[in-house]
Design a protein around this motif. Structure first.
Motif, PDB file in Angstrom:
ATOM      1  N   ALA A  81      -1.626   8.939  -4.299  1.00  0.00           N
ATOM      2  CA  ALA A  81      -2.477   7.745  -4.272  1.00  0.00           C
ATOM      3  C   ALA A  81      -1.627   6.478  -4.126  1.00  0.00           C
ATOM      4  CB  ALA A  81      -3.333   7.669  -5.530  1.00  0.00           C
ATOM      5  N   THR A  82      -0.496   6.438  -4.809  1.00  0.00           N
ATOM      6  CA  THR A  82       0.407   5.286  -4.695  1.00  0.00           C
ATOM      7  C   THR A  82       0.973   5.204  -3.290  1.00  0.00           C
ATOM      8  OG1 THR A  82       0.955   5.402  -7.038  1.00  0.00           O
ATOM      9  CG2 THR A  82       2.511   4.220  -5.617  1.00  0.00           C
ATOM     10  N   LEU A  83       1.337   6.353  -2.728  1.00  0.00           N
ATOM     11  CA  LEU A  83       1.845   6.377  -1.359  1.00  0.00           C
ATOM     12  C   LEU A  83       0.802   5.836  -0.398  1.00  0.00           C
ATOM     13  CD1 LEU A  83       3.867   7.055   0.850  1.00  0.00           C
ATOM     14  CD2 LEU A  83       2.983   9.409   0.808  1.00  0.00           C
ATOM     15  N   ARG A  84      -0.438   6.303  -0.519  1.00  0.00           N
ATOM     16  CA  ARG A  84      -1.512   5.833   0.368  1.00  0.00           C
ATOM     17  C   ARG A  84      -1.702   4.322   0.240  1.00  0.00           C
ATOM     18  NH1 ARG A  84      -4.747   8.583   3.201  1.00  0.00           N
ATOM     19  NH2 ARG A  84      -6.532   7.222   2.865  1.00  0.00           N
ATOM     20  N   LYS A  85      -1.643   3.819  -0.969  1.00  0.00           N
ATOM     21  CA  LYS A  85      -1.789   2.378  -1.204  1.00  0.00           C
ATOM     22  C   LYS A  85      -0.669   1.614  -0.501  1.00  0.00           C
ATOM     23  CE  LYS A  85      -1.409  -0.943  -4.956  1.00  0.00           C
ATOM     24  NZ  LYS A  85      -1.102  -1.085  -6.373  1.00  0.00           N
ATOM     25  N   LYS A  86       0.560   2.098  -0.651  1.00  0.00           N
ATOM     26  CA  LYS A  86       1.707   1.439  -0.038  1.00  0.00           C
ATOM     27  C   LYS A  86       1.648   1.532   1.493  1.00  0.00           C
ATOM     28  CE  LYS A  86       4.901   1.802  -3.906  1.00  0.00           C
ATOM     29  NZ  LYS A  86       5.215   0.381  -4.006  1.00  0.00           N
ATOM     30  N   LEU A  87       1.230   2.668   2.009  1.00  0.00           N
ATOM     31  CA  LEU A  87       1.084   2.820   3.459  1.00  0.00           C
ATOM     32  C   LEU A  87       0.056   1.827   3.995  1.00  0.00           C
ATOM     33  CD1 LEU A  87       1.134   6.718   3.777  1.00  0.00           C
ATOM     34  CD2 LEU A  87       2.940   5.137   4.513  1.00  0.00           C
ATOM     35  N   ALA A  88      -1.051   1.682   3.282  1.00  0.00           N
ATOM     36  CA  ALA A  88      -2.093   0.737   3.696  1.00  0.00           C
ATOM     37  C   ALA A  88      -1.572  -0.701   3.642  1.00  0.00           C
ATOM     38  CB  ALA A  88      -3.330   0.900   2.814  1.00  0.00           C
ATOM     39  N   GLN A  89      -0.840  -1.039   2.583  1.00  0.00           N
ATOM     40  CA  GLN A  89      -0.289  -2.400   2.437  1.00  0.00           C
ATOM     41  C   GLN A  89       0.621  -2.769   3.620  1.00  0.00           C
ATOM     42  OE1 GLN A  89       1.718  -2.104  -1.344  1.00  0.00           O
ATOM     43  NE2 GLN A  89      -0.040  -2.877  -2.496  1.00  0.00           N
ATOM     44  N   HIS A  90       1.317  -1.776   4.130  1.00  0.00           N
ATOM     45  CA  HIS A  90       2.268  -2.024   5.234  1.00  0.00           C
ATOM     46  C   HIS A  90       1.672  -1.712   6.597  1.00  0.00           C
ATOM     47  CE1 HIS A  90       5.657  -3.007   2.670  1.00  0.00           C
ATOM     48  NE2 HIS A  90       5.325  -1.997   1.896  1.00  0.00           N
TER      49      HIS A  90
END
Length: 93
Positions: A81-90
């Motif tokens: 979930a953290t990875l998905r959030k970071k991918l979306a942010q970038h």
């Protein structure tokens, strides 16, 4: 002389071998940035560097694992979930 190991998905991170070259690259880049600032005061350097490093790291790890978010998250030591959030942010989703 820095030894750089090629990390494979099945290998653990050998910090004694893999980090010196990365540390050296970061140190040179930060030093160059500060030199370029010359007499200007650096502000928000930590956030700036983290933002600049995070996006390409995420891109490379996702590419290495063929887009498999579960494997990439495990390699990064974060949950999916953290990875998905970071991918979306970038903008990498």
């Amino acid at each position: 002389m820095n030894a750089v190991s090629v990390l494979r998905p099945e290998q653990g991170l050998d910090t004694a071998v893999s980090q010196p070259a990365l540390r050296e690259c970061v140190a040179r880049a930060v030093r160059r940035y500060l030199i370029d600032l010359d007499t200007q005061q650096a502000e928000g350097l930590f956030d700036f560097v983290m933002h600049e490093v995070e996006a390409p790291m995420l891109h490379e790890v996702m590419s290495w694992y063929g887009g498999n978010q579960s494997k990439a998250a495990m390699a990064l030591g974060i949950n999916r979930a953290t990875l998905r959030k970071k991918l979306a942010q970038h903008g990498l989703l």
